[in-house]
Design an enzyme around this catalytic site. Sequence first.
Site, PDB file in Angstrom:
ATOM      1  CB  ALA A 141      -0.916  -0.002   1.223  1.00 50.24           C
ATOM      2  N   GLY A 143      -0.153  -5.090   1.147  1.00 48.10           N
ATOM      3  CA  GLY A 143      -1.411  -5.050   0.406  1.00 48.10           C
ATOM      4  C   GLY A 143      -1.357  -5.769  -0.920  1.00 48.10           C
ATOM      5  CD  GLU A 189      -3.201  -7.313   3.602  1.00 51.75           C
ATOM      6  OE1 GLU A 189      -3.678  -7.481   4.728  1.00 51.75           O
ATOM      7  OE2 GLU A 189      -2.825  -6.192   3.179  1.00 51.75           O
ATOM      8  CD  GLU A 228       1.294  -5.703   6.139  1.00 50.26           C
ATOM      9  OE1 GLU A 228       0.524  -5.642   5.168  1.00 50.26           O
ATOM     10  OE2 GLU A 228       2.031  -6.707   6.369  1.00 50.26           O
TER      11      GLU A 228
END
Length: 255
Positions: free
Chosen positions: A66, A112, A115, A135
Amino acid sequence: MSYENILLNKEDKISTITINRPESLNALNAQTIKELSDAFSELNADTSCRAIIITGSGEKSFVAGADIKEFIDFGKEEAEQLARNGQNSLFNKIENMNKPVIAAVNGFALGGGLELAMACHIRYASENAKLGLPEVTLGLIPGYGGTQRLPKLVGKGIANEMIFSAKMIPAQRAKEIGLVNEVYPIEELLTKTKELASIIAKNSPMAISKAINAVNLSDTDKGFETEIKHFGEVFELDDKKEGVSAFIEKRKPNF
């Protein structure tokens, strides 16, 4: 519909979405998530589309994560809303599409990005791919489904190891643990992914749609009942009649 950060190509019942932000290794920012959400809504409603491939531009990165710059100063409520909106608008939408979505992981799939790949129904990866959830190195945890989808794919122990250590794993290790289905040289990845999509596209779209729903509920107490219900429902559909007729007449079905 026109897009700035993604490319959408439709060809022979197969649609390919390419995240096109090579300058940031295809990182997911708010606009890209919005465009992806819109594209998947468009394809979900497109009856001519039978399978979807999602990949990243270039040979370095599927999605490197992200775009942290967009939420670095968020507070608790803003962060919760960011995760909830992302899940509802994109990641859950992909998982619950009425047609299969295949991730062609062409390089880094981190945070992300991983994910996003895990929300897809099938994952193929290139030999140079690196996958991970980093993360915790930022004092964060996965917020787009990483803590939920990873254990279902690889088991709780391996998921804990990946999340707690933040280690990146190579594509071959990802295949060994069931995180990706197949690994190919980078130059063959899209070709092999399209070959699979072409096989899928020849099968009953209605049956596949119901199978997706049943598989998604396989780890809940609704799984068996959903399978039974959908098994009965397909007997009333034209696809079942065509499929059975083709089998009896020893020809290929025309769905």
